[in-house]
Design an enzyme around this catalytic site. Structure first.
Site, PDB file in Angstrom:
ATOM      1  N   LYS A  78       0.847  -1.197   0.000  1.00 46.20           N
ATOM      2  CA  LYS A  78       0.000   0.000   0.000  1.00 46.20           C
ATOM      3  C   LYS A  78       0.883   1.248   0.000  1.00 46.20           C
ATOM      4  CE  LYS A  78      -3.945   1.806   2.704  1.00 46.20           C
ATOM      5  NZ  LYS A  78      -4.792   1.535   3.880  1.00 46.20           N
ATOM      6  N   SER A 153      -9.708   1.341   2.975  1.00 49.32           N
ATOM      7  CA  SER A 153      -8.871   2.091   2.069  1.00 49.32           C
ATOM      8  C   SER A 153      -7.826   1.258   1.346  1.00 49.32           C
ATOM      9  CB  SER A 153      -8.179   3.220   2.834  1.00 49.32           C
ATOM     10  OG  SER A 153      -7.334   2.682   3.847  1.00 49.32           O
ATOM     11  N   SER A 177      -9.646  -0.975   7.272  1.00 50.70           N
ATOM     12  CA  SER A 177      -9.139  -0.867   5.899  1.00 50.70           C
ATOM     13  C   SER A 177      -8.409  -2.083   5.349  1.00 50.70           C
ATOM     14  CB  SER A 177      -8.225   0.345   5.778  1.00 50.70           C
ATOM     15  OG  SER A 177      -9.020   1.491   5.640  1.00 50.70           O
TER      16      SER A 177
HETATM   17  N1  GLN Z   1     -13.135   3.233   6.307  1.00 52.24           N
HETATM   18  C1  GLN Z   1     -12.528   3.726   7.502  1.00 52.24           C
HETATM   19  C2  GLN Z   1     -12.316   5.204   7.410  1.00 52.24           C
HETATM   20  O1  GLN Z   1     -12.633   5.759   6.442  1.00 52.24           O
HETATM   21  C3  GLN Z   1     -11.283   2.984   7.806  1.00 52.24           C
HETATM   22  C4  GLN Z   1     -10.063   3.579   7.270  1.00 52.24           C
HETATM   23  C5  GLN Z   1      -8.832   2.806   7.607  1.00 52.24           C
HETATM   24  O2  GLN Z   1      -8.901   1.764   8.256  1.00 52.24           O
HETATM   25  N2  GLN Z   1      -7.703   3.337   7.184  1.00 52.24           N
HETATM   26  O3  GLN Z   1     -11.821   5.813   8.319  1.00 52.24           O
END
Ligand code: GLN
Length: 474
Positions: A78, A153, A177
């Site tokens: 990532k 994400s 994420s």
């Molecule tokens: N979907 C969650 C958010 O938008 C999780 C994001 C993450 O785990 N980086 O914060």
């Protein structure tokens, strides 16, 4: 490379001499060439992987069985994880041309274990989102159905594995994420106990929540990657030494708690059915299912969307046009800050910086940030209580299968995708999403995952149940 490769399979082929790391890396470039124009899992692929594969091929011949555990294994990363000499953009205009000057600890450890880093994966900007639609460089599509999102994400990492480019990709998980994209793409996704894995060299989102982990095709692979990446690190004072915690034991069969009160509203019918089928299978396999109450857990989303933006606003203050990345000119210093941040950040990032600054501001701190942090302590106590009665907690990983691009117009509906995952980060415990079932949507077969949650430092128990219920079926 066929779609479902595991590290274990590749290694046994390398050992048998039927396939070499060079073959696998060439196959990686081929898959990317054929599919990534449409999928867009990658922001960059690393040409030097070819050279590394040649070296790994020779080394394998020389070392055989004693080769390090990931020798010649392609891994995608990532793009919020620093790899020396490569761009670390966090999928933001702010860092579009930022080149990392050092390796993250987890990258050092993957390299030492022989892994070949093959490319940087797409993501929601600064890891804020659930679909990769917030990437400044365009979204990633779900390889199972390109009209749908891969989750986020870490959506690029999930798509890279699901399209068969790599057997494993590294993601980060602040509120789900890793687990949510794993669920959307039919993969295993694992979020370690907070502190099990060093955050040194990760572009911070919420420092008290962030952890890095694998998205993989098997639980055994996720465990292997975790064993390589985890452990104490002098450069991250929050890393824990596993040995200081009471050992969470491995059992033949487990007592598994289900918070059914939490599975009532806003959950897709197909997801509920898949979940209940999984529960029935567990009972058949001899595990004991008990109903549990986690009333505070169900309020996790409210606490998360206060604590997380507070940390975001503080962590992203460093992107001021002076020290890192994009710098826009202005008449005075304040104008440089304003112009750089206005141009460098996308809407979701700005929304969270504003929210976070608000909840931390004088007069509101106690009402919002203070309360959310107090709620985290109570949630942890509630969970500890439950873990005196059960070995594991089971929930769906996400309330729906992968959704269609643009399906949710308002941010709140997207935030609700995190309902089952954020309490895990808020309390610091480990969790794993494993593929449980598939559902039919618009004539396409979509995967649905379930989430197992273990007590603090109980990561091995997650791998154990995951191997029992998933690896034995693949
Ligand atoms: N979907 C969650 C958010 O938008 C999780 C994001 C993450 O785990 N980086 O914060």
């Amino acid at each position: 490379m066929p779609t479902k490769h595991t590290i274990a399979e590749l290694r046994s082929k390398y050992l048998a001499g039927s396939v070499t790391p060079t073959d696998v890396i060439e196959e990686f470039f081929k898959v990317v060439k054929e599919s990534d124009g449409e999928i867009h899992a990658f922001l960059e692929v690393y040409e030097n992987a070819r050279e590394e594969a040649k070296v790994a091929t020779l080394k394998f011949k020389e070392l055989g069985e004693s080769a390090p555990p990931l020798l010649g294994i392609p891994i995608a990363v990532k793009n919020n994880i620093l790899i020396k000499g490569k761009k670390a953009t966090a999928a933001s205009r702010m860092l579009e041309n930022y080149v990392a000057t050092y390796d993250a600890t987890i990258i050092e450890r993957l390299r030492e274990a022989g892994a070949i880093l093959v490319g940087a994966t797409n993501m929601d900007e600064f890891a804020m989102g659930s679909s990769t639609e917030n990437s400044a460089f365009g979204p990633t599509k779900n390889p199972q159905d390109t009209a749908r999102v891969p989750g986020g994400s870490s959506g690029g990492s999930a798509a890279a594995v699901a399209m068969g480019a790599v057997p494993v990709a590294i993601g980060t998980d602040t509120g789900g994420s890793i687990r949510q994209p794993a669920s959307y793409c039919g993969l295993v996704g694992y979020k370690p106990t907070y502190g099990a894995v060093s955050r040194y060299g990760l572009i911070a989102m919420g420092s008290s929540l962030d952890q890095a982990g694998p998205l993989a095709n098997s639980v055994a692979d996720a465990e292997l990657i975790h064993s390589v990446m985890s452990g104490l690190d002098d450069r991250d004072a929050t890393t824990i030494d596993d040995n200081t915690y009471p050992k969470v034991d491995i059992k033949e069969t487990y007592t598994i708690g289900i918070p059914r009160h939490f599975l009532k509203e806003g959950i897709d019918e197909g997801v509920l059915q898949a979940f209940e089928t999984h529960v029935a299978d567990l009972e058949k396999a001899g595990h004991k299912i008990v109903e549990i109450e986690l009333p505070l857990f169900a309020k996790g989303l409210a606490a998360y969307y206060v604590s997380m933006p507070a940390e975001v606003s503080s962590n992203l203050a460093r992107f001021d046009g002076m020290r890192y990345g994009l710098s826009e000119s202005g008449d005075d210093l304040l104008a440089v800050y304003e112009n750089s941040r206005a141009k460098g950040f996308g809407n979701e990032v700005k929304r969270r910086i504003l929210l976070g600054t608000y909840v931390l501001s004088s007069g509101y701190y106690d009402a919002y940030y203070g309360k959310a942090e107090a709620a985290r302590v109570l949630m942890r106590e509630e969970l500890n209580q439950v873990f005196t009665k059960v070995d594991l907690v089971l929930t769906p990983s996400a309330p729906t299968p992968a959704f269609r691009f643009g399906e949710f117009a308002d941010p709140l509906s997207v935030y609700k995708q995190d309902i089952f995952t954020v309490p895990v980060n808020l309390t610091g415990v480990p969790a794993i999403s494993i593929p449980a079932c598939t559902v039919q949507c618009d004539g396409k077969t979509l995967p649905v995952g379930v989430q197992y949650i273990a007590p603090h430092a109980g990561d091995l128990r997650l791998f154990d149940i995951g191997k029992k219920v998933y690896d034995s079926t693949i």
